[in-house]
Design a protein around this motif. Sequence first.
Motif, PDB file in Angstrom:
ATOM      1  N   SER A 123       0.812  -1.220   0.000  1.00  0.00           N
ATOM      2  CA  SER A 123       0.000   0.000   0.000  1.00  0.00           C
ATOM      3  C   SER A 123       0.845   1.271   0.000  1.00  0.00           C
ATOM      4  CB  SER A 123      -0.954   0.002   1.196  1.00  0.00           C
ATOM      5  OG  SER A 123      -0.228   0.048   2.404  1.00  0.00           O
ATOM      6  N   ASN A 124       2.114   1.181   0.371  1.00  0.00           N
ATOM      7  CA  ASN A 124       2.953   2.379   0.450  1.00  0.00           C
ATOM      8  C   ASN A 124       4.010   2.479  -0.636  1.00  0.00           C
ATOM      9  OD1 ASN A 124       1.945   3.717   2.848  1.00  0.00           O
ATOM     10  ND2 ASN A 124       2.683   1.928   3.945  1.00  0.00           N
ATOM     11  N   LEU A 125       4.311   1.369  -1.298  1.00  0.00           N
ATOM     12  CA  LEU A 125       5.364   1.379  -2.314  1.00  0.00           C
ATOM     13  C   LEU A 125       4.830   0.819  -3.625  1.00  0.00           C
ATOM     14  CD1 LEU A 125       8.228  -0.024  -0.077  1.00  0.00           C
ATOM     15  CD2 LEU A 125       7.930   2.332  -0.809  1.00  0.00           C
ATOM     16  N   PRO A 126       5.121   1.469  -4.747  1.00  0.00           N
ATOM     17  CA  PRO A 126       4.655   0.958  -6.037  1.00  0.00           C
ATOM     18  C   PRO A 126       5.301  -0.386  -6.367  1.00  0.00           C
ATOM     19  CG  PRO A 126       5.767   3.100  -6.272  1.00  0.00           C
ATOM     20  CD  PRO A 126       5.857   2.707  -4.854  1.00  0.00           C
ATOM     21  N   ALA A 127       4.481  -1.371  -6.675  1.00  0.00           N
ATOM     22  CA  ALA A 127       4.938  -2.737  -6.976  1.00  0.00           C
ATOM     23  C   ALA A 127       5.806  -3.272  -5.846  1.00  0.00           C
ATOM     24  CB  ALA A 127       5.682  -2.790  -8.315  1.00  0.00           C
ATOM     25  N   GLY A 128       5.418  -2.970  -4.603  1.00  0.00           N
ATOM     26  CA  GLY A 128       6.212  -3.354  -3.441  1.00  0.00           C
ATOM     27  C   GLY A 128       6.111  -4.828  -3.099  1.00  0.00           C
ATOM     28  N   LYS A 129       7.250  -5.404  -2.753  1.00  0.00           N
ATOM     29  CA  LYS A 129       7.343  -6.804  -2.324  1.00  0.00           C
ATOM     30  C   LYS A 129       8.337  -6.883  -1.180  1.00  0.00           C
ATOM     31  CE  LYS A 129       6.824  -8.573  -7.011  1.00  0.00           C
ATOM     32  NZ  LYS A 129       7.500  -9.270  -8.090  1.00  0.00           N
ATOM     33  N   GLY A 130       8.153  -7.874  -0.327  1.00  0.00           N
ATOM     34  CA  GLY A 130       9.093  -8.089   0.769  1.00  0.00           C
ATOM     35  C   GLY A 130       9.509  -9.536   0.842  1.00  0.00           C
ATOM     36  N   LYS A 131      10.713  -9.757   1.362  1.00  0.00           N
ATOM     37  CA  LYS A 131      11.216 -11.124   1.462  1.00  0.00           C
ATOM     38  C   LYS A 131      12.059 -11.258   2.719  1.00  0.00           C
ATOM     39  CE  LYS A 131      13.395 -14.657  -1.329  1.00  0.00           C
ATOM     40  NZ  LYS A 131      13.976 -15.005  -2.620  1.00  0.00           N
ATOM     41  N   THR A 189      17.873 -11.842   6.586  1.00  0.00           N
ATOM     42  CA  THR A 189      17.987 -10.759   5.616  1.00  0.00           C
ATOM     43  C   THR A 189      16.585 -10.397   5.161  1.00  0.00           C
ATOM     44  OG1 THR A 189      20.126 -11.596   4.882  1.00  0.00           O
ATOM     45  CG2 THR A 189      19.002 -10.026   3.439  1.00  0.00           C
ATOM     46  N   LEU A 190      16.185  -9.163   5.456  1.00  0.00           N
ATOM     47  CA  LEU A 190      14.882  -8.659   5.025  1.00  0.00           C
ATOM     48  C   LEU A 190      15.111  -7.726   3.853  1.00  0.00           C
ATOM     49  CD1 LEU A 190      14.715  -9.091   8.283  1.00  0.00           C
ATOM     50  CD2 LEU A 190      12.478  -8.119   7.933  1.00  0.00           C
ATOM     51  N   THR A 191      14.437  -8.004   2.752  1.00  0.00           N
ATOM     52  CA  THR A 191      14.587  -7.207   1.545  1.00  0.00           C
ATOM     53  C   THR A 191      13.227  -6.660   1.138  1.00  0.00           C
ATOM     54  OG1 THR A 191      16.359  -8.686   0.836  1.00  0.00           O
ATOM     55  CG2 THR A 191      15.457  -7.200  -0.824  1.00  0.00           C
ATOM     56  N   VAL A 192      13.181  -5.371   0.861  1.00  0.00           N
ATOM     57  CA  VAL A 192      11.975  -4.717   0.351  1.00  0.00           C
ATOM     58  C   VAL A 192      12.302  -4.206  -1.045  1.00  0.00           C
ATOM     59  CG1 VAL A 192      10.299  -2.871   0.705  1.00  0.00           C
ATOM     60  CG2 VAL A 192      11.298  -4.036   2.686  1.00  0.00           C
ATOM     61  N   ASN A 193      11.518  -4.613  -2.036  1.00  0.00           N
ATOM     62  CA  ASN A 193      11.700  -4.194  -3.427  1.00  0.00           C
ATOM     63  C   ASN A 193      10.506  -3.362  -3.872  1.00  0.00           C
ATOM     64  OD1 ASN A 193      14.141  -5.722  -3.917  1.00  0.00           O
ATOM     65  ND2 ASN A 193      12.848  -7.533  -3.862  1.00  0.00           N
ATOM     66  N   TRP A 194      10.765  -2.375  -4.728  1.00  0.00           N
ATOM     67  CA  TRP A 194       9.698  -1.547  -5.283  1.00  0.00           C
ATOM     68  C   TRP A 194      10.211  -0.852  -6.534  1.00  0.00           C
ATOM     69  CZ3 TRP A 194      12.959  -0.034  -1.517  1.00  0.00           C
ATOM     70  CH2 TRP A 194      13.536   1.222  -1.596  1.00  0.00           C
ATOM     71  N   LYS A 195       9.319  -0.193  -7.236  1.00  0.00           N
ATOM     72  CA  LYS A 195       9.667   0.594  -8.426  1.00  0.00           C
ATOM     73  C   LYS A 195       9.694   2.060  -8.028  1.00  0.00           C
ATOM     74  CE  LYS A 195       9.232  -2.618 -11.736  1.00  0.00           C
ATOM     75  NZ  LYS A 195      10.318  -3.033 -12.577  1.00  0.00           N
ATOM     76  N   GLU A 196      10.743   2.775  -8.462  1.00  0.00           N
ATOM     77  CA  GLU A 196      10.802   4.205  -8.199  1.00  0.00           C
ATOM     78  C   GLU A 196      11.055   4.951  -9.499  1.00  0.00           C
ATOM     79  OE1 GLU A 196      13.889   5.070  -5.387  1.00  0.00           O
ATOM     80  OE2 GLU A 196      15.464   4.916  -6.846  1.00  0.00           O
ATOM     81  N   GLN A 197      10.818   6.262  -9.458  1.00  0.00           N
ATOM     82  CA  GLN A 197      10.992   7.078 -10.656  1.00  0.00           C
ATOM     83  C   GLN A 197      12.475   7.183 -10.992  1.00  0.00           C
ATOM     84  OE1 GLN A 197       9.081  10.675  -9.375  1.00  0.00           O
ATOM     85  NE2 GLN A 197       7.167  10.093 -10.339  1.00  0.00           N
ATOM     86  N   HIS A 198      12.766   7.031 -12.259  1.00  0.00           N
ATOM     87  CA  HIS A 198      14.145   7.097 -12.722  1.00  0.00           C
ATOM     88  C   HIS A 198      14.580   8.559 -12.754  1.00  0.00           C
ATOM     89  CE1 HIS A 198      17.800   6.245 -14.659  1.00  0.00           C
ATOM     90  NE2 HIS A 198      17.399   6.081 -15.896  1.00  0.00           N
ATOM     91  N   THR A 199      15.704   8.866 -12.133  1.00  0.00           N
ATOM     92  CA  THR A 199      16.184  10.247 -12.122  1.00  0.00           C
ATOM     93  C   THR A 199      17.597  10.369 -12.680  1.00  0.00           C
ATOM     94  OG1 THR A 199      16.995   9.981  -9.865  1.00  0.00           O
ATOM     95  CG2 THR A 199      14.796  10.912 -10.131  1.00  0.00           C
ATOM     96  N   GLY A 200      18.148   9.312 -13.237  1.00  0.00           N
ATOM     97  CA  GLY A 200      19.509   9.344 -13.761  1.00  0.00           C
ATOM     98  C   GLY A 200      19.543   9.684 -15.232  1.00  0.00           C
ATOM     99  N   GLU A 201      20.477   9.075 -15.940  1.00  0.00           N
ATOM    100  CA  GLU A 201      20.640   9.310 -17.365  1.00  0.00           C
ATOM    101  C   GLU A 201      19.372   8.908 -18.111  1.00  0.00           C
ATOM    102  OE1 GLU A 201      23.464   7.585 -20.896  1.00  0.00           O
ATOM    103  OE2 GLU A 201      24.271   7.640 -18.874  1.00  0.00           O
TER     104      GLU A 201
END
Length: 155
Positions: A106-114, A123-135
């Motif tokens: 509910s708080n992170l776009p395409a959020g998953k936890g493992k 090892t707790l890992t949280v993955n999500w999609k964020e806006q690209h701000t690089g090249e």
Amino acid sequence: MNKQTGATLIEVLITIVILAVGLLGLSATQVMTLKNSNNAHQRYLAALAAHEMVERMRANPDGVETGAYDNKEVTGAETAVACTSTCDRSQIASLDLYDWGRVISSNLPAGKGKVVRNGTQFTLTVNWKEQHTGEKAGSNAGGAQDSSFEMVVDL
């Protein structure tokens, strides 16, 4: 004496062009600032969710000991466990994982936890999609990029 006509008009047009380019650069900087601020907020929420799950695991040492949290992945699509009168340690672990998945999704776009266990180390890992701000951030090649937060604890 020769009269110059239109010189003031050209100066004004050049000034407007220079001002427009400057304002365009300022607005691009503002957009990048907003993207970076949003990404930092999402990283904070991922860290907060991981810390919360570690505290839930510390509150249920029997569940940790029996492996109820071992190698579990959450997406927010899990179903809640219904406890009749009291919950046992595995039901508490399932509820913890369910709540963690709901918080992440509910708080992170395409959020998953493992949660991955290696001996007493988790090892707790949280993955999500964020806006690209690089090249290529402003082009079609830009867009969402994968991000993750990882926390390693001994329990």
